[in-house]
Structure formats: C-alpha cells, structure tokens
Design a protein around this motif. Structure first.
Motif, short mmCIF file in Angstrom:
data_model
loop_
_atom_site.label_atom_id
_atom_site.label_comp_id
_atom_site.label_asym_id
_atom_site.label_seq_id
_atom_site.Cartn_x
_atom_site.Cartn_y
_atom_site.Cartn_z
N LYS A 142 0.82 -1.22 0.00
CA LYS A 142 0.00 0.00 0.00
C LYS A 142 0.85 1.27 0.00
CE LYS A 142 -3.71 -2.24 2.67
NZ LYS A 142 -4.52 -2.18 3.92
N TYR A 143 2.12 1.15 0.40
CA TYR A 143 2.96 2.34 0.56
C TYR A 143 4.07 2.42 -0.49
CZ TYR A 143 0.29 3.06 4.70
OH TYR A 143 -0.77 3.29 5.53
N LYS A 144 3.97 1.59 -1.50
CA LYS A 144 4.98 1.60 -2.55
C LYS A 144 5.05 2.97 -3.22
CE LYS A 144 6.56 -0.90 -6.67
NZ LYS A 144 7.91 -1.07 -6.09
N GLY A 145 6.25 3.50 -3.27
CA GLY A 145 6.49 4.79 -3.93
C GLY A 145 6.22 6.01 -3.09
N LYS A 146 5.69 5.85 -1.90
CA LYS A 146 5.29 7.02 -1.10
C LYS A 146 6.46 7.68 -0.36
CE LYS A 146 0.42 5.91 -0.63
NZ LYS A 146 -0.76 5.88 0.26
N PHE A 147 7.66 7.09 -0.49
CA PHE A 147 8.81 7.70 0.17
C PHE A 147 9.96 7.92 -0.82
CE2 PHE A 147 6.37 5.62 3.46
CZ PHE A 147 6.38 6.55 4.49
N ASP A 148 9.66 7.83 -2.11
CA ASP A 148 10.70 8.02 -3.11
C ASP A 148 11.26 9.44 -3.11
OD1 ASP A 148 10.26 5.41 -3.79
OD2 ASP A 148 9.28 5.83 -5.72
N GLN A 149 10.52 10.38 -2.58
CA GLN A 149 10.99 11.76 -2.54
C GLN A 149 12.09 11.98 -1.52
OE1 GLN A 149 8.45 10.51 -0.96
NE2 GLN A 149 7.24 11.98 0.21
N GLY A 150 12.26 11.04 -0.58
CA GLY A 150 13.33 11.15 0.41
C GLY A 150 12.95 11.90 1.66
N TRP A 151 13.85 11.84 2.65
CA TRP A 151 13.51 12.37 3.97
C TRP A 151 13.45 13.89 4.03
CZ3 TRP A 151 17.53 8.41 4.45
CH2 TRP A 151 18.81 8.86 4.14
N ASP A 152 14.25 14.60 3.24
CA ASP A 152 14.20 16.07 3.28
C ASP A 152 12.86 16.58 2.77
OD1 ASP A 152 16.90 16.67 4.23
OD2 ASP A 152 17.54 15.76 2.36
N LYS A 153 12.45 16.08 1.63
CA LYS A 153 11.17 16.51 1.06
C LYS A 153 10.00 16.01 1.91
CE LYS A 153 8.65 18.36 -2.22
NZ LYS A 153 8.60 19.85 -2.39
N LEU A 154 10.14 14.80 2.45
CA LEU A 154 9.08 14.25 3.30
C LEU A 154 8.82 15.16 4.50
CD1 LEU A 154 7.16 11.95 4.23
CD2 LEU A 154 9.13 10.95 5.41
N ARG A 155 9.88 15.65 5.13
CA ARG A 155 9.70 16.53 6.28
C ARG A 155 8.98 17.81 5.88
NH1 ARG A 155 13.35 18.75 9.48
NH2 ARG A 155 12.52 18.13 11.50
N GLU A 156 9.30 18.36 4.74
CA GLU A 156 8.62 19.57 4.29
C GLU A 156 7.14 19.29 4.05
OE1 GLU A 156 10.71 20.82 0.85
OE2 GLU A 156 12.58 21.31 1.93
N GLU A 157 6.84 18.17 3.41
CA GLU A 157 5.45 17.81 3.14
C GLU A 157 4.69 17.55 4.44
OE1 GLU A 157 6.43 15.50 -1.09
OE2 GLU A 157 6.00 14.38 0.74
N THR A 158 5.34 16.84 5.35
CA THR A 158 4.72 16.54 6.63
C THR A 158 4.44 17.82 7.41
OG1 THR A 158 5.80 14.38 6.74
CG2 THR A 158 5.02 15.32 8.81
N PHE A 159 5.43 18.69 7.43
CA PHE A 159 5.29 19.96 8.15
C PHE A 159 4.11 20.77 7.62
CE2 PHE A 159 6.79 24.42 8.92
CZ PHE A 159 6.77 24.37 10.30
N ALA A 160 3.95 20.80 6.30
CA ALA A 160 2.83 21.52 5.70
C ALA A 160 1.50 20.88 6.10
CB ALA A 160 2.98 21.53 4.18
N ARG A 161 1.44 19.57 6.13
CA ARG A 161 0.20 18.90 6.55
C ARG A 161 -0.09 19.18 8.01
NH1 ARG A 161 2.09 14.62 2.98
NH2 ARG A 161 3.16 13.63 4.74
#
Length: 781
Positions: free
Chosen positions: A275-294
């Motif tokens: 279910k989570y395939k591909g959802k972390f391909d952006q990497g941890w730096d971008k993930l933190r920015e996306e998470t922070f916005a959410r």
C-alpha cells in the motif's frame, strides 16, 4: 532509604493541600482495605443467625472503563493523524471525537516511559533510569520496581476494576525473566489479573517468545499460516473483553494494550507494505517539508512553529546514490505499513468495545509512541548481515529487498527516516535534550465525559500525568499506604483540568528529563538540554566529539519546535535551569549519570560451570543459561533411540540469527552453529546412531589464546573460533571447524525441541525429539 524520606518530607505540604482539597477524601487511604466488621448476626441457633458475606471491592458508581494504548518507537509525525504518511483511522476517529495533546512528553526511552506511566512517578523513582536490560546497581537504575511505587493497575484492581495487559512489558528485572520466576515483578504481581505478551524490549513479530500470565506459550500458528503477533494481541484482548462481559457486564475494566509496533524488527504482512509503494521516493528532506505543511493544515502544531534543520550528522537525500535511495525507500514503506497495521489491530479492539455498547463510558488514552522514532540505527538501516555480523553488501541487500519485513530478516530503517518521523523536532529516541525524543502525540477520547471534541490541547504535560488523570476520572483517591508500605507521592498532575478549558494553565511548570547522561529540564516555558555523545556501534548520530555537549536553551513559549538556541543571549536563565536540573536529579535518584551496566547484577547462571537439564525443560532465556560463546565446553545427552525413528532436537539455544543446536537427523548426530543468520559450524556423525540406549556428546575447544581474551565488564563476550567434535558412547564420530557461536535476539534454550525460530535450516521447528531423552548436561571448562 534516605532518598525516600527526602521525597516524603519534601512533598508533604503539597500532599496535605491536595488531600484537603479533596474534602471527604482527606482521611488516610490504605490498601488493601481492612476487613469490615461482620454485618450479620450469630446465634447458637441456626434459625436465629443472619449470614452476611464480606464485601468485594466495588468501583465508584459510574467509573469509566479505561483503555491505555501505548505504541513503541513512533515519532511525533509518523501517523497520518499528525501529518504523516501512515494511515491511522483508529487514531483519527478518536482524535475526531476527542482531544489531541501536542505538548505531551515521555521520557525518550521505552522501559522508563512505561514505569512512569504505570506509576505516576518519575522513571528514576521507580528504578528505571534506563531500559530494564541495561540496569545498574543504583536506586535509579536497578530495574527493581519497589513496593513504595504501587502501580496504577494495582490501585484500580483493589478499587473494583478488572485489569489486563497485552504486548510489550519490559519492566521486569532481566534476571527474573525465567519460567521458574521469581514472579514478583511480572505484570500479574503488579496489578494485572491477566497478561499476554513478551518481556523484552523487542520481539520477533512472526515467531515471538510469549507468556500467558507466567507460563511460556507458543504462537497459535506459523508465519506461513498468517500469524502475526499484533493481530494475536488484538485477538487475545478481544477474547478477554468478551469473557469479562459475559461474567461481569457492569464491572469496569482497565486494558493496557502495548503492541511492539513500530519497534524493530519491522515485521509486517506484505500486502500492507504494498500500500505504501512509492510514497517515500521523494526522500527524507522533502518528506519533512510535506509533513510539516500537513501538520500546519491539520492544526496539530501552532501556526508559528518552525521546521528545524537536518542534523549535521545526516546527509541530504539527494546526495545518496540511486541504489541506496532504492533500499532506503523500501525501508520507509515497511515502517509506515507496520504503523498502519498496528493501528488497524487497535481499531479491532476498540470496535469490540463499541459492539458491547461500552464505548460511551470508556476513556481511551492513545499514546503514539513511548519515545520518539529510532535514530540509533545505521544510515542504511539494518537487514541482511554477513557472517561477521556486519552489514552485507548493498548489492546483496538489494537482492532481498522484496523479502524485507518477513521472518527472514531482523530489519530496521535507516536513522534519517527516524529523524523525519519526528517532524518538526530535532533528533529522536534516547536523546531527551530535544523534543524529537520526548514529545509524542496523546489522544484522549471519552464520549460520555468530553464536551469539546476534535480539538487540540497545548498544555505542557508528561507521561506521569496519565495515572492521576485516571484516578480522578474513576473517583479513586491515591493510597497513602499499600500493604503497609508508605507510598512515594505521585509526581503527575491530572489532565482533567484541560478537558473543558483550552485556555487553562498547566499546573506542570517543572519537569526533568535524563537518559544515558543526556539531560533536559523544563521550567516555566523554558527548556535547557545537554546531549551526551558516546562512540557506540554503527550509530550515525554518535560522532565525535564525544562526551557532554554544551547546554542549549530554548524558549518554548515562543519556539514550539526548539528551532532557536538562545543560550548565548540568556546566560542567567540557562544557569538557573542547569541548577534546577541538578536539584531535580538529586531528588529523583538520577545520579550517577551513565552508571556502568551490569556490574554485579544477579544472574542464576553466575558462577556455575555445570548445567543439568531434563526432558520437557524449555524457554530458558539464553542469558541465564550456559554462555558457550568463548569457552571450552562439553554437551552430553542420554538418549534412547527406538527401533524406528528417533530424529529431533536434543538441545538448542538461540534461533534464526544466532545459536547452536545438537540434533538427530536421518539417524545421524548433527551439531550446527549459526552466527548472524549464517551457518558457522556444521558437523555430522560419520555413521548412523545405533538403536537403544546411548550417550551422545559434543565438545568445543577454542583456538589457542582466543579463549583467554579479556572480558569487558558490562559487554557481551566476544565469540571465538575453535574445533568441535561429536561422540557416541565415548567414541569420536565427527570433527569440524566452528567459526564462532553467537546468540541471536529474542530466543531461548530448549531441551528436546527448538522453539521459536530455527537455529538450523535443516529442520522446521519445533523438530521435537521422537526418541526418549534423559539428562542433558552442559559443562563449561
């Protein structure tokens, strides 16, 4: 004793004020309650006598059911409810209908948080300054839960609640975790009437080493049959709730549900990972920015919160080679799936309470992590290893990428994913100088009792606050004495004041934090912290310079995420907080910092050189059995082979990731050693075993000076190579090299079978011996 007297006297005024405020509760409370006078009538004549039965403990009228859910190693932002990727509908439903606390704090490590939660005292006060398996011989670190810090479960039980616990415990002294006890510090001796789970800091989710109450039990199915521990825990809790409802439908219950998710090993069904395939391909730096916005959009962090920068020890995602990023993305997919799967099983438990019509008066505390996410792993995580215990090549690891999360691997994601799961804070688990290790979400749901729903509370709170909150909601006064023992007063403050008043000031203005020499102190909105850095294994964040880092200072009133160190501009405030930490440290048995682990620690195996076992003895933890990893030793077994058959394990210690097994296969005697998941020794007898009664043996002789290498106190012995030999009735029938013998995590020593995961791939567990097994002896030489 000096410390306890200091505590009692130091808090007597506050305690007296609290009792006075409770009105009629001002009288001394003692548990167990003295028996009441006989209320009937006794006469020589039966007809003139009136019977009366002793009253059973009854909870106060209207007392709610209580469920405490405690996840493991989950960062502040991992769950979708708090901005993360992992879907958590059960948590979301509670948050939508309850209160979400975004300034709730834990100790930053598992055993300490659990001890603080279950007692309402600071973790050092209960003897858990660190995890139970790293205890030391000082009051704040000995892992011996003393009787003057009674548990929440025991107080509830003696006030008319039914109590049960499921999942990870990790609060029993390591040397007491044996099938023979002692059981004084097991859940069932600390207030829980029923326990189903495991004792260590972690366990194999596919092949766990379980206990039901104090009895070892095996999983009811295999991984191939679809078994998973978290689902099993939900099944057990559901069964208990149904039984309880059948017998005591009106009696309130307290359920402690503490699954292993998402502590390593990251074991989860493959369909959930997909279910989570591909959802972390952006990497941890971008993930933190996306998470922070959410997080900002969801309102779970303040609008003025800032995203803290990546620690200097961690690389940028884009700086990594593509093949490393491929492996790392898969690791994050598995972790997210594990959290989602865990939340799903919690949802099943809560659905059972709804089905029984009891959810309206059930207060649920869902604590999303006993500490921040794990940051003490290698940069590329952990899964396949070589025979030396070091990580396999990247090429080899990528070959197995689709099998990660299965029973084949003891896998864990890379440290930077843990950092990302702690968005917007710095660092993570085990580092209490920063909020990344200490701030975890708390959601409280109570349909009957909460006026405000779906909103956030931002009062500063601490895990010690849970117990007094439950006492207040249940209408139970905390006892002054239990079993004649004067109790250390509660450190926690009830959260009930915040339920209907979002603007209420927190009564908690002071709280210390300390784990492993890393210190933190909160006072009146200010936070000071100093990190202790040690050279420890392949931990990315533990880089030189080693030792105590300079104290930092943060104004949490204006800086939610600790984004700005203001120590240089506020030297007097920093000095004040440092002095306050010292005072709190003395008061709570925090000193000495980082005491040496294990010196003189009790162990049933200490000083023994001969270990005698008989048929039927199983589940002896490796740590209380014979340590054969660096010593000459001999294993002898008296057996009788029937005319037909006679295969099976005689003795096995360890499992899939390390251990040894002496067994009979196809009529021949076999010895196999396994190091880090690789065969490190394999000897087969030169001829079949004769039928009837016989004695078989294995001996190990270390190479030359290898066995004389010094043992470092507090560290496991280093395994050594040597020669192994097989014997039948005293005659040598086999010889071979043994590269080394090591013990893997989680497993046990078993006689007549190999329980848990297999030491050898030449058989399937339990591979029980089908002959007659007499005495088995292990002699250390």
């Amino acid at each position: 004793m000096k410390k306890r007297i200091y505590v009692w006297l130091g808090r007597s005024a506050a305690l007296a004020l609290g009792l006075a405020a409770a009105g009629s509760a001002g009288a001394q409370q003692v548990l167990p309650r003295p028996p009441e006078p006989f209320a009937g009538k006794i006469d020589p004549s039966r007809d003139k006598s009136v019977p009366a039965w002793p009253k059973q403990a009854q909870a106060p009228k209207g007392a709610p059911n209580v469920v405490v859910v405690l996840l493991d190693d989950v960062g502040f932002s991992a769950a979708s409810t708090f901005g993360g990727v992992a879907d958590t509908p059960a948590l979301q439903d509670l948050a939508r209908n309850g209160l979400s606390y975004n300034q709730f704090h834990v100790t930053s490590l598992c055993s300490p948080t659990r001890a603080a939660l279950l007692t309402g005292r600071n973790h050092h006060e209960v003897g858990f300054g660190t995890v139970a398996n790293s205890s030391s011989g000082f009051p704040g670190y000995n892992s011996v839960w003393a009787k003057d810090t009674v548990s929440l479960a025991e107080v509830l039980r003696q006030n008319g609640y039914s109590t049960s616990a499921y999942g990870k415990w990790h609060n029993t002294p390591e040397w007491e975790i044996t099938p023979a006890g002692p059981f004084d510090h097991w859940p069932t001796s600390l207030g829980f009437e029923y326990f189903y789970g495991f004792h260590g800091g972690a366990d194999n989710q596919w092949e766990p080493r379980l206990y039901r109450n104090t009895t070892p039990v095996e999983p009811k199915a295999t991984p191939e049959q679809g078994y998973h521990l978290t689902a099993d825990l939900a099944d057990e809790a559901t069964r208990w709730l149904r039984t309880h409802d059948a017998v005591y439908p009106e009696k309130p219950f307290f359920v402690w549900f503490a699954p292993g998710g998402t502590h390593w090993p990251h074991h989860v069904p493959q369909d959930w990972i997909a279910k989570y395939k591909g959802k972390f391909d952006q990497g941890w730096d971008k993930l933190r920015e996306e998470t922070f916005a959410r997080q900002k959009k969801l309102g779970v962090i303040p609008a003025n919160a800032e995203l803290t920068p990546r620690p200097p020890e961690l690389p940028a995602w884009d700086s990594l080679p593509a093949e490393q990023r491929r492996l790392l993305a898969r690791e994050a997919e598995i972790s997210a799936a594990y959290l989602a799967y865990t939340d799903f099983q919690i949802g099943r438990l809560l659905a059972e309470i709804r089905a029984q019509g009891k959810s309206d008066n059930t207060v649920v505390f869902y604590i999303v992590g006993d500490n921040g996410a794990e940051v003490s792993s290698p940069l590329l995580g952990r899964d396949a290893t070589g025979p030396d215990g070091q990580a396999a090549s990247l090429e080899e690891r990528l070959k197995n990428i689709d099998a990660l999360g299965t029973a084949r691997f003891d896998n864990l994601y890379g440290s930077a994913w843990g950092w990302a799961d702690n968005t917007p804070f710095q660092y993570g688990k085990g580092i209490p100088s920063y909020l990344g290790g200490t701030r975890n979400p708390l959601v409280v749901s109570w349909p009957k009792g909460l006026r405000d729903k779906g909103v956030v509370r931002s009062q500063f709170s601490h895990v010690t606050d849970i117990a007094p909150t439950i006492y207040e909601l249940a209408g139970i006064q905390f006892p002054d004495k239990v079993e004649g023992i004067q109790q250390v007063p509660l450190e926690g403050r009830s959260l009930v004041y915040s339920f209907d008043n979002p603007a209420a000031s927190s009564p908690r203005t002071l709280q210390y934090f300390e784990i492993g020499g890393t210190r933190g102190i909160y006072k009146d909105g200010w936070w000071a912290g100093s990190r202790n850095v040690t050279p420890r294994g392949n931990v990315v964040l533990n880089q030189a310079p080693f030792g105590q880092r300079q104290w930092q200072l943060y104004n949490l009133n204006a800086d939610y995420s600790q984004a700005h160190d203001v120590a240089a501009a506020n030297p007097d405030k920093l000095a004040e907080l440092v002095a306050t930490f010292d005072k709190e440290a003395w008061r709570n048995d925090v000193y000495p910092l980082t005491p040496e682990v294990g010196v003189g620690r009790p162990n049933p195996a200490a000083g023994r050189t001969l270990f005698t076992y008989r048929a039927g003895v199983t589940r002896i933890p490796s740590r209380v059995g014979p340590d054969v990893t660096r010593r000459a030793h001999r294993i002898t077994a008296d057996i009788e082979l029937p005319a037909r058959g006679g295969d099976g394990v005689l003795i096995a210690d360890g499992g899939r990731w390390g251990g040894f097994s002496l067994f009979v296969k196809d009529g021949r005697l076999v010895y196999e050693a396994n190091a880090h998941g690789h065969r490190s020794g394999h000897i087969v007898s030169s001829r079949p075993l004769p039928k009837g009664k016989l004695q078989v043996a294995f001996s190990f002789t270390p190479d030359g000076a290898a066995s004389s290498a010094p043992v470092v106190q507090g560290q496991p012995p280093v395994a050594v190579p040597g020669v192994g030999r097989l014997f039948v009735n005293g005659e040598q029938v086999g010889e071979g090299r043994i590269a080394k013998i090591v013990y893997g995590p989680y497993e046990s020593l078993d006689i007549g079978a190999d329980l848990g995961s297999p030491v050898s791939l030449d058989y399937k567990v339990p591979f029980s011996f089908t002959g007659i097994l007499g005495k088995v002896e292990v002699e250390l030489r």
